[in-house]
Design a protein around this motif. Structure first.
Motif, PDB file in Angstrom:
ATOM      1  N   ALA A 181      10.549  75.930  84.901  1.00 14.27           N
ATOM      2  CA  ALA A 181       9.890  75.937  83.583  1.00 14.27           C
ATOM      3  C   ALA A 181       9.161  77.261  83.348  1.00 14.27           C
ATOM      4  CB  ALA A 181       8.961  74.760  83.369  1.00 14.27           C
ATOM      5  N   GLU A 182       8.455  77.724  84.341  1.00 16.11           N
ATOM      6  CA  GLU A 182       7.765  79.018  84.291  1.00 16.11           C
ATOM      7  C   GLU A 182       7.479  79.403  85.727  1.00 16.11           C
ATOM      8  OE1 GLU A 182       7.248  81.919  83.103  1.00 16.11           O
ATOM      9  OE2 GLU A 182       6.282  81.304  81.231  1.00 16.11           O
ATOM     10  N   GLY A 183       7.487  80.690  86.002  1.00  9.98           N
ATOM     11  CA  GLY A 183       7.180  81.138  87.363  1.00  9.98           C
ATOM     12  C   GLY A 183       8.290  82.011  87.907  1.00  9.98           C
ATOM     13  N   GLY A 184       8.212  82.312  89.178  1.00 10.98           N
ATOM     14  CA  GLY A 184       9.219  83.181  89.780  1.00 10.98           C
ATOM     15  C   GLY A 184       9.090  83.210  91.282  1.00 10.98           C
ATOM     16  N   PHE A 207      12.597  87.400  91.237  1.00 11.99           N
ATOM     17  CA  PHE A 207      13.424  86.413  90.532  1.00 11.99           C
ATOM     18  C   PHE A 207      12.566  85.765  89.449  1.00 11.99           C
ATOM     19  CE2 PHE A 207      17.098  85.621  93.459  1.00 11.99           C
ATOM     20  CZ  PHE A 207      16.709  86.448  94.506  1.00 11.99           C
ATOM     21  N   SER A 208      13.187  85.373  88.378  1.00  8.75           N
ATOM     22  CA  SER A 208      12.482  84.638  87.331  1.00  8.75           C
ATOM     23  C   SER A 208      12.946  83.190  87.321  1.00  8.75           C
ATOM     24  CB  SER A 208      12.773  85.258  85.960  1.00  8.75           C
ATOM     25  OG  SER A 208      12.298  84.401  84.935  1.00  8.75           O
ATOM     26  N   LEU A 209      11.985  82.289  87.206  1.00 10.63           N
ATOM     27  CA  LEU A 209      12.325  80.866  87.055  1.00 10.63           C
ATOM     28  C   LEU A 209      11.901  80.372  85.678  1.00 10.63           C
ATOM     29  CD1 LEU A 209      11.272  79.637  90.628  1.00 10.63           C
ATOM     30  CD2 LEU A 209      13.592  79.987  89.778  1.00 10.63           C
ATOM     31  N   TYR A 210      11.881  81.289  84.732  1.00 12.48           N
ATOM     32  CA  TYR A 210      11.537  80.952  83.355  1.00 12.48           C
ATOM     33  C   TYR A 210      12.586  79.978  82.786  1.00 12.48           C
ATOM     34  CZ  TYR A 210      10.386  81.538  78.445  1.00 12.48           C
ATOM     35  OH  TYR A 210      10.051  81.302  77.139  1.00 12.48           O
ATOM     36  N   ALA A 211      12.198  79.275  81.742  1.00 13.66           N
ATOM     37  CA  ALA A 211      13.015  78.161  81.236  1.00 13.66           C
ATOM     38  C   ALA A 211      14.437  78.546  80.838  1.00 13.66           C
ATOM     39  CB  ALA A 211      12.303  77.519  80.058  1.00 13.66           C
ATOM     40  N   THR A 212      14.658  79.795  80.429  1.00 13.70           N
ATOM     41  CA  THR A 212      15.991  80.181  79.960  1.00 13.70           C
ATOM     42  C   THR A 212      16.908  80.664  81.085  1.00 13.70           C
ATOM     43  OG1 THR A 212      15.204  82.427  79.601  1.00 13.70           O
ATOM     44  CG2 THR A 212      15.120  80.925  77.706  1.00 13.70           C
ATOM     45  N   LYS A 213      16.411  80.749  82.298  1.00 13.95           N
ATOM     46  CA  LYS A 213      17.162  81.401  83.363  1.00 13.95           C
ATOM     47  C   LYS A 213      18.191  80.459  84.023  1.00 13.95           C
ATOM     48  CE  LYS A 213      15.230  85.410  82.927  1.00 13.95           C
ATOM     49  NZ  LYS A 213      14.295  85.234  81.823  1.00 13.95           N
ATOM     50  N   ASN A 214      19.048  81.019  84.902  1.00 17.04           N
ATOM     51  CA  ASN A 214      20.126  80.215  85.512  1.00 17.04           C
ATOM     52  C   ASN A 214      19.570  79.000  86.249  1.00 17.04           C
ATOM     53  OD1 ASN A 214      21.474  82.541  84.673  1.00 17.04           O
ATOM     54  ND2 ASN A 214      22.997  82.388  86.313  1.00 17.04           N
ATOM     55  N   HIS A 249      20.376  91.222  73.846  1.00 15.46           N
ATOM     56  CA  HIS A 249      19.606  91.497  75.082  1.00 15.46           C
ATOM     57  C   HIS A 249      19.890  92.924  75.523  1.00 15.46           C
ATOM     58  CE1 HIS A 249      20.059  87.068  75.133  1.00 15.46           C
ATOM     59  NE2 HIS A 249      18.847  87.102  75.628  1.00 15.46           N
ATOM     60  N   PHE A 250      19.030  93.842  75.217  1.00 16.12           N
ATOM     61  CA  PHE A 250      17.686  93.703  74.679  1.00 16.12           C
ATOM     62  C   PHE A 250      17.450  94.822  73.683  1.00 16.12           C
ATOM     63  CE2 PHE A 250      17.528  91.975  78.973  1.00 16.12           C
ATOM     64  CZ  PHE A 250      16.886  90.769  78.777  1.00 16.12           C
ATOM     65  N   ILE A 251      16.326  94.757  72.963  1.00  8.08           N
ATOM     66  CA  ILE A 251      15.854  95.948  72.255  1.00  8.08           C
ATOM     67  C   ILE A 251      15.298  96.878  73.335  1.00  8.08           C
ATOM     68  CG2 ILE A 251      14.220  96.851  70.564  1.00  8.08           C
ATOM     69  CD1 ILE A 251      14.182  94.003  69.311  1.00  8.08           C
ATOM     70  N   GLU A 288      14.272  95.125  93.127  1.00  6.55           N
ATOM     71  CA  GLU A 288      15.358  94.569  92.317  1.00  6.55           C
ATOM     72  C   GLU A 288      14.813  93.584  91.287  1.00  6.55           C
ATOM     73  OE1 GLU A 288      17.319  93.251  96.299  1.00  6.55           O
ATOM     74  OE2 GLU A 288      18.763  92.882  94.695  1.00  6.55           O
ATOM     75  N   ASP A 289      15.294  93.697  90.070  1.00  8.78           N
ATOM     76  CA  ASP A 289      14.989  92.693  89.058  1.00  8.78           C
ATOM     77  C   ASP A 289      16.163  91.711  89.036  1.00  8.78           C
ATOM     78  OD1 ASP A 289      14.779  91.155  86.772  1.00  8.78           O
ATOM     79  OD2 ASP A 289      13.862  92.754  85.585  1.00  8.78           O
ATOM     80  N   VAL A 290      15.955  90.559  89.664  1.00 11.39           N
ATOM     81  CA  VAL A 290      17.027  89.581  89.832  1.00 11.39           C
ATOM     82  C   VAL A 290      16.914  88.453  88.791  1.00 11.39           C
ATOM     83  CG1 VAL A 290      18.379  88.385  91.624  1.00 11.39           C
ATOM     84  CG2 VAL A 290      16.702  90.063  92.302  1.00 11.39           C
ATOM     85  N   ALA A 291      16.136  88.702  87.733  1.00 13.28           N
ATOM     86  CA  ALA A 291      15.896  87.643  86.744  1.00 13.28           C
ATOM     87  C   ALA A 291      17.204  87.034  86.221  1.00 13.28           C
ATOM     88  CB  ALA A 291      15.067  88.189  85.580  1.00 13.28           C
ATOM     89  N   HIS A 292      18.240  87.878  86.081  1.00 15.97           N
ATOM     90  CA  HIS A 292      19.511  87.381  85.530  1.00 15.97           C
ATOM     91  C   HIS A 292      20.514  86.979  86.608  1.00 15.97           C
ATOM     92  CE1 HIS A 292      19.017  89.969  81.600  1.00 15.97           C
ATOM     93  NE2 HIS A 292      18.033  89.118  81.793  1.00 15.97           N
ATOM     94  N   ALA A 293      20.216  87.251  87.851  1.00 18.05           N
ATOM     95  CA  ALA A 293      21.312  87.251  88.822  1.00 18.05           C
ATOM     96  C   ALA A 293      21.089  86.432  90.097  1.00 18.05           C
ATOM     97  CB  ALA A 293      21.634  88.696  89.195  1.00 18.05           C
ATOM     98  N   PRO A 311      16.015  98.609  89.560  1.00 15.76           N
ATOM     99  CA  PRO A 311      17.268  98.301  88.871  1.00 15.76           C
ATOM    100  C   PRO A 311      17.290  96.845  88.409  1.00 15.76           C
ATOM    101  CG  PRO A 311      17.613  98.846  91.215  1.00 15.76           C
ATOM    102  CD  PRO A 311      16.164  98.575  91.025  1.00 15.76           C
ATOM    103  N   VAL A 312      17.803  96.649  87.219  1.00 17.28           N
ATOM    104  CA  VAL A 312      17.971  95.294  86.671  1.00 17.28           C
ATOM    105  C   VAL A 312      19.422  94.876  86.905  1.00 17.28           C
ATOM    106  CG1 VAL A 312      17.908  93.875  84.573  1.00 17.28           C
ATOM    107  CG2 VAL A 312      16.244  95.724  84.882  1.00 17.28           C
ATOM    108  N   HIS A 313      19.617  93.725  87.494  1.00 16.70           N
ATOM    109  CA  HIS A 313      20.985  93.203  87.663  1.00 16.70           C
ATOM    110  C   HIS A 313      21.392  92.564  86.326  1.00 16.70           C
ATOM    111  CE1 HIS A 313      20.522  94.333  91.744  1.00 16.70           C
ATOM    112  NE2 HIS A 313      19.854  93.278  92.153  1.00 16.70           N
TER     113      HIS A 313
HETATM  114  C1  LIG Z   1      15.745  91.295  83.051  1.00 17.09           C
HETATM  115  C2  LIG Z   1      14.493  90.481  83.073  1.00 17.09           C
HETATM  116  N1  LIG Z   1      13.529  90.794  83.939  1.00 17.09           N
HETATM  117  C3  LIG Z   1      12.373  90.095  84.004  1.00 17.09           C
HETATM  118  C4  LIG Z   1      12.147  89.042  83.181  1.00 17.09           C
HETATM  119  C5  LIG Z   1      10.821  88.349  83.264  1.00 17.09           C
HETATM  120  O1  LIG Z   1      10.857  87.096  83.782  1.00 17.09           O
HETATM  121  P1  LIG Z   1       9.559  86.176  83.660  1.00 17.09           P
HETATM  122  O2  LIG Z   1       9.485  85.762  82.223  1.00 17.09           O
HETATM  123  O3  LIG Z   1       9.805  85.027  84.562  1.00 17.09           O
HETATM  124  O4  LIG Z   1       8.400  87.003  84.077  1.00 17.09           O
HETATM  125  C6  LIG Z   1      13.097  88.662  82.257  1.00 17.09           C
HETATM  126  C7  LIG Z   1      12.827  87.523  81.368  1.00 17.09           C
HETATM  127  O5  LIG Z   1      13.436  87.262  80.385  1.00 17.09           O
HETATM  128  C8  LIG Z   1      14.309  89.396  82.197  1.00 17.09           C
HETATM  129  O6  LIG Z   1      15.270  89.070  81.319  1.00 17.09           O
END
Ligand SMILES: Cc1ncc(COP(=O)(O)O)c(C=O)c1O
Length: 288
Positions: free
Chosen positions: A90-93, A79-86, A228-230, A55-60, A30-32
């Motif tokens: 810079a990159e990673g998770g 969890f995502s620590l990508y540059a656009t996240k909360n 967010h998203f296609i 759990e996909d906690v990238a947003h949460a 599940p994606v939060h």
């Molecule tokens: C819902 C969701 N899951 C996963 C990811 C992937 O994160 P990452 O780029 O750190 O792998 C993203 C990135 O935008 C995302 O929006």
């Protein structure tokens, strides 16, 4: 196998998961979505025993579900620590789990597939140069520089999220009277929302323009938005997933209507007002 989202909250739909469960179902992811925890208790009830929840906690990060933190609700969480996240490195998770077996395997795979013993030797002592690769793995380590950035960002999570909550509250207030759009739905189970996204949905039946034209008019007014998203099954690279028209009805319907408005901790009240005024003007101009 893809399952649909709930039409209101756009997180994974427990009813569709129940319909699509099969003896081959091993993991449910599940994606939060947008920073709101998925309906985990209902999803677990739909899945029954013997299924792993990722759990996909990238947003949460920092969100809570019935008072419990996102990232502690399943068997393992990404969890995502990508540059656009909360928060970002810079990159990673980050992976979280309370399953020692999953933790050990993840540590090993992230370090070329080295066996636990080798990993320990490598980490804890320089006495032995020997190591053993138990299986082919990856080089998924966070660099020290990124980890330092991530650690300082993590300390700011509460503050950064609180400021996102404030922006979402402004949008709720300022956009509330515009009948041509629908505002994000907050579930009663969401005790804290991380507001990674603020996703409005246009009501096409009340407008003479579609979502893409709405976005263009917002851009002309100086408001940058995104979608967010296609959905995955719309991409040619995933055509092999075997999704047929109508299989993911709520997902497809939402995709035609969603617009992500600007949201970030530093967004000022006047900027939210500017965005809301632009949305209202477009809705008024193209009212059916
Ligand atoms: C819902 C969701 N899951 C996963 C990811 C992937 O994160 P990452 O780029 O750190 O792998 C993203 C990135 O935008 C995302 O929006």
């Amino acid at each position: 196998m893809l399952a649909d989202v709930g039409a209101a909250d756009l997180t994974l739909d427990p009813d569709d998961v129940a319909r699509k469960m099969s003896p081959r179902t091993k993991v449910i992811m599940p994606v939060h979505y947008g920073g709101q925890p998925a309906r985990m208790d209902e999803l677990k009830a739909a899945a029954g025993d013997g299924v792993t929840f990722l759990e996909d906690v990238a947003h949460a990060p920092g969100a809570t579900y019935r008072g419990r933190p996102a990232g502690s609700l399943g068997d393992v969480a990404a969890f995502s620590l990508y540059a656009t996240k909360n928060v970002t490195s810079a990159e990673g998770g980050v992976l979280t789990t309370d399953d020692e077996g999953i933790a050990e395997r993840a540590r090993s795979l992230a370090l070329h597939g080295m066996s636990r013993d080798a990993w320990k030797r490598y980490r804890a002592s320089a006495r032995s140069w020997r190591y053993e690769v138990a299986e082919p793995g990856y080089k998924y380590n966070l660099s020290d520089l990124q980890a330092a950035l991530g650690a300082s960002q993590a300390a700011r999570l509460e503050d950064l999220n609180a400021r996102r909550v404030r922006v979402a509250g402004w949008y709720d207030e300022l956009l509330g009277g515009i009948t041509e759009i629908e505002l994000p739905t907050t579930l009663p189970t969401t005790t804290r929302h991380a507001w990674h996204l603020y996703v409005i949905r246009i009501r096409p039946e009340q407008l003479t323009i579609d979502r893409d034209a709405f976005i263009e008019e917002l851009r002309d007014a100086g408001v940058a938005t995104s979608v967010h998203f296609i959905p995955i099954h719309h991409h040619p690279g995933f055509a092999g997933l075997g999704v047929h028209p109508g299989d993911l009805r709520a997902t497809d319907a939402a995709f035609e209507r969603i617009i992500s408005l600007p949201i970030y901790p530093d967004l000022a009240r006047e900027e939210a007002e500017y965005v809301a005024t632009a949305v209202a003007a477009i809705a008024r101009r193209h009212r059916r």
